[in-house]
Design a protein around this motif. Structure first.
Motif, PDB file in Angstrom:
ATOM      1  N   GLU A  31       8.366   5.669 -11.510  1.00 61.88           N
ATOM      2  CA  GLU A  31       7.938   6.934 -12.087  1.00 61.88           C
ATOM      3  C   GLU A  31       7.614   7.944 -10.998  1.00 61.88           C
ATOM      4  O   GLU A  31       7.875   9.147 -11.139  1.00 61.88           O
ATOM      5  N   GLU A  32       7.017   7.481  -9.898  1.00 62.32           N
ATOM      6  CA  GLU A  32       6.694   8.391  -8.803  1.00 62.32           C
ATOM      7  C   GLU A  32       7.948   8.854  -8.051  1.00 62.32           C
ATOM      8  O   GLU A  32       7.996   9.979  -7.556  1.00 62.32           O
ATOM      9  N   LEU A  33       8.946   7.961  -7.961  1.00 65.79           N
ATOM     10  CA  LEU A  33      10.175   8.313  -7.254  1.00 65.79           C
ATOM     11  C   LEU A  33      11.136   9.116  -8.108  1.00 65.79           C
ATOM     12  O   LEU A  33      12.068   9.746  -7.579  1.00 65.79           O
ATOM     13  N   ALA A  34      10.973   9.078  -9.428  1.00 66.97           N
ATOM     14  CA  ALA A  34      11.905   9.769 -10.315  1.00 66.97           C
ATOM     15  C   ALA A  34      11.793  11.278 -10.157  1.00 66.97           C
ATOM     16  O   ALA A  34      10.734  11.823  -9.829  1.00 66.97           O
ATOM     17  N   GLN A  78       0.823  -1.212   0.000  1.00 70.05           N
ATOM     18  CA  GLN A  78       0.000   0.000   0.000  1.00 70.05           C
ATOM     19  C   GLN A  78       0.856   1.261   0.000  1.00 70.05           C
ATOM     20  O   GLN A  78       0.489   2.267  -0.607  1.00 70.05           O
ATOM     21  N   ASP A  79       2.008   1.220   0.701  1.00 69.94           N
ATOM     22  CA  ASP A  79       2.871   2.392   0.753  1.00 69.94           C
ATOM     23  C   ASP A  79       3.995   2.335  -0.285  1.00 69.94           C
ATOM     24  O   ASP A  79       4.938   3.127  -0.220  1.00 69.94           O
ATOM     25  N   GLU A  80       3.914   1.416  -1.219  1.00 69.31           N
ATOM     26  CA  GLU A  80       4.969   1.288  -2.218  1.00 69.31           C
ATOM     27  C   GLU A  80       4.752   2.294  -3.352  1.00 69.31           C
ATOM     28  O   GLU A  80       3.626   2.496  -3.806  1.00 69.31           O
ATOM     29  N   LYS A  81       5.876   2.882  -3.804  1.00 68.89           N
ATOM     30  CA  LYS A  81       5.828   3.841  -4.883  1.00 68.89           C
ATOM     31  C   LYS A  81       6.569   3.296  -6.094  1.00 68.89           C
ATOM     32  O   LYS A  81       7.568   2.608  -5.965  1.00 68.89           O
TER      33      LYS A  81
END
Length: 566
Positions: free
Chosen positions: A182-185, A176-179
């Motif tokens: 693309e979101e971390l870039a 659920q809390d995994e990103k």
């Protein structure tokens, strides 16, 4: 004789009337016994053990011997077993230590390892828990193996509805809390700055790959052309490959001149190369042609008799040509250059017959001397290997991989059944043909690298240029290869340069250039320096004594000139 007891009288007299003996002095020496000496024994605290049963007086007696001159204070004079003072040893098992260490790194607290004492100095039963902020009074002190601490379990975005085929994820669902990446870039200006940084790094790596020899990038190719500078055939239809018959010597005879003499004057200078000349080779058996390579990427062939003209220029390399070698009959030759290409040329027509490349830089090329193996050639390159190529297939058929640095020279010995290689690793290895394991290894702490080697006309000796300013001789007769340490030629400066030596045809002289442009000629038997003269303005990198001449010597230099001396 008088009686000594007559003065005492008879025994019938009374004791009171008897005379008394005189008092004699005590002449015995004074003897010190163990009872008169203190029996206290000093206890050596530095040894850590007592081999006798000491008394209470001996245990608490003060330290014996003089005081330390530098320990003036009571604190400095106190007993210590380390620099900061005295540390008592306390045993703790590895398991207990690792448990508390992992607990501290995982949860931020651990049990205080020091003793918990009260005001009177008595040890308390309860343990203190120390955390990152200090002593934690309310902590329970549970470690990672106990159930007092529970880790938070990450939950997954599960979809257990198996009927929903498109959205069903099963056990591979994300947390659920995994990103995602693309979101971390990075985005916006940060992304542009990072892209510019990665591009600059890639450019630096590309430049570094080009600088180093082990680059796997494709090499540049150049169209092979040749230019004929004279008429192709004479009035009888003969090409320049055929030896001339209108000269003073017979070029077709196999025997060498009976006696050679020292060259004294310059008779001709070959000028056409625009950069440094790297090597020269004579036409096999006759020597009426001279093949030269240069750093201008061109190979040229010259006449050594008659008008001494430039006959043909071979253009096919976009970088400097390092090495050359003729076939047995001289109708073909190989060239290796710094563009990592090896090319087989037709000497007469100037056509490039075949090209070879393994993306490594060739340092030396040797075609097999046997007439029946003219399709095989060896290449020593910068990848520390000697590769055997087959012209029929165009592939490597054998590799001799034992050197630790680039290979510089290849010399065939023992009727061409074996060959010798030298390398920058300061070693010499002897190989059997087609066996990739060297059967002899020569290395000595006092040896230097030998970047150039030449075989004598009688095939019994090899002369190698050593970078400690000498020429070393090796005996290769009767299938052996051993150094002749007593036979050395000195006097020239070749440190850092691969100046190739040469022999006179009758093997009475040994010649070599040096780094200052001078030419040196020694007597082969005695090692005496016979002649020394200034031949060029720069390094004399190669020299050749013509096969059938008594005193004609060819020298090649980095000044771009080739000179003929007589």
């Amino acid at each position: 004789m008088s009686n000594p007891f007559a003065a005492y009288g008879s025994g019938s007299e009374s004791d009171d009337d008897a005379p008394r003996l005189p008092k004699l002095p005590n002449c015995a020496p004074t003897i010190v016994t163990d009872y008169d000496v203190s029996t206290d024994r000093a206890v050596d605290i530095s040894k850590g053990e007592i081999v006798f049963n000491p008394t209470a007086t001996e245990i608490y007696m003060p330290e014996q011997g003089p005081k330390h001159p530098e320990r003036k204070t009571q604190q400095a004079a106190a007993e210590r077993n380390m620099l900061a003072g005295y540390a008592e040893k306390e045993h703790i098992s590895d398991f207990a230590f690792e448990t508390q260490r992992k607990t501290y790194h995982s949860y931020g607290y651990a049990v205080d390892p020091s003793r918990n004492l009260d005001e009177n100095g008595d040890e308390l039963e309860e343990t203190r828990v120390i955390s990152q902020t200090g002593i934690d009074e309310g902590a329970s002190g549970n470690n990672i193996w106990q159930s007092g601490v529970q880790r938070k379990k990450r939950k997954r975005n599960k979809n257990d509805d198996t009927a929903d085929i498109d959205n069903w994820q099963g056990p591979w669902a994300k947390y659920q809390d995994e990103k995602t990446n693309e979101e971390l870039a990075a985005k916006g200006e940060d992304r542009e700055e990072m892209d510019a940084m990665l591009k600059e790094r890639a450019e630096r790596k590309a430049i570094k790959r080009q600088m180093f020899d082990d680059s796997d990038e494709e090499v540049d190719t150049t169209t092979e052309t040749s230019t004929l500078h004279v008429d192709g055939k004479d009035y009888q239809g003969r090409c320049y490959i055929n030896p001339p018959h209108d000269v003073d010597v017979i070029l077709t005879k196999e025997s060498a001149p009976d006696r050679c003499f020292l060259p004294k004057k310059l008779i001709h200078t070959y000028k056409s190369h625009t950069k440094a000349v790297t090597s020269v080779e004579q036409f096999p058996l006759t020597g009426h042609l001279l093949l030269s390579s240069s750093m201008d990427g061109k190979v040229k062939i010259w006449e050594t008799y008659g008008k001494r003209r430039l006959l043909r220029t071979y253009c096919g390399h976009n970088k400097g040509v390092r090495c050359l070698d003729f076939t047995y009959d001289g109708k073909k030759f190989m060239s290796g250059a710094y563009d990592r290409l090896m090319k087989l040329w037709d000497t007469e027509t100037g056509q490039c017959i075949q090209k070879f490349s393994n993306k490594k830089m060739p340092y030396v090329i040797r075609i097999h001397p046997n007439p029946e193996r003219q399709h095989m050639f060896l290449v020593g390159s910068n990848d520390k290997k000697v590769s055997a190529w087959d012209c029929r297939s165009g592939n490597i058929v054998q590799q001799y991989d034992r050197h630790l640095n680039p290979v510089n020279t290849i010399t065939f010995i023992d009727n061409n059944r074996r060959f010798v290689t030298t390398s920058d690793d300061k070693s010499i290895r002897v190989w059997e043909w087609n066996i990739p394991v060297d059967f002899k290894y020569i290395a000595d702490p006092g040896m230097h690298s030998m970047p150039a080697m030449t075989k004598s006309p009688d095939q019994n000796f090899c002369a190698a240029t050593s970078l400690d300013n000498k020429i070393s001789i090796f005996d290769c007769s009767n299938g052996k290869f051993r150094p002749k340490k007593k036979k050395e030629f000195r006097g020239h400066i070749v440190a850092g340069y691969a100046c190739r030596p040469c022999f006179s045809p009758d093997q009475s002289y040994l010649c070599s250039g040096d780094a200052e442009g001078k030419m040196f000629i020694w007597d082969w038997k005695t090692g005496r320096l016979y002649s020394k003269f200034q031949a060029h303005d720069q390094v004399v990198i190669d020299c050749k004594w013509l096969y059938h001449e008594t005193s004609k010597l060819v020298t090649a230099s980095w000044d771009g000139k080739i000179k003929l001396w007589d």
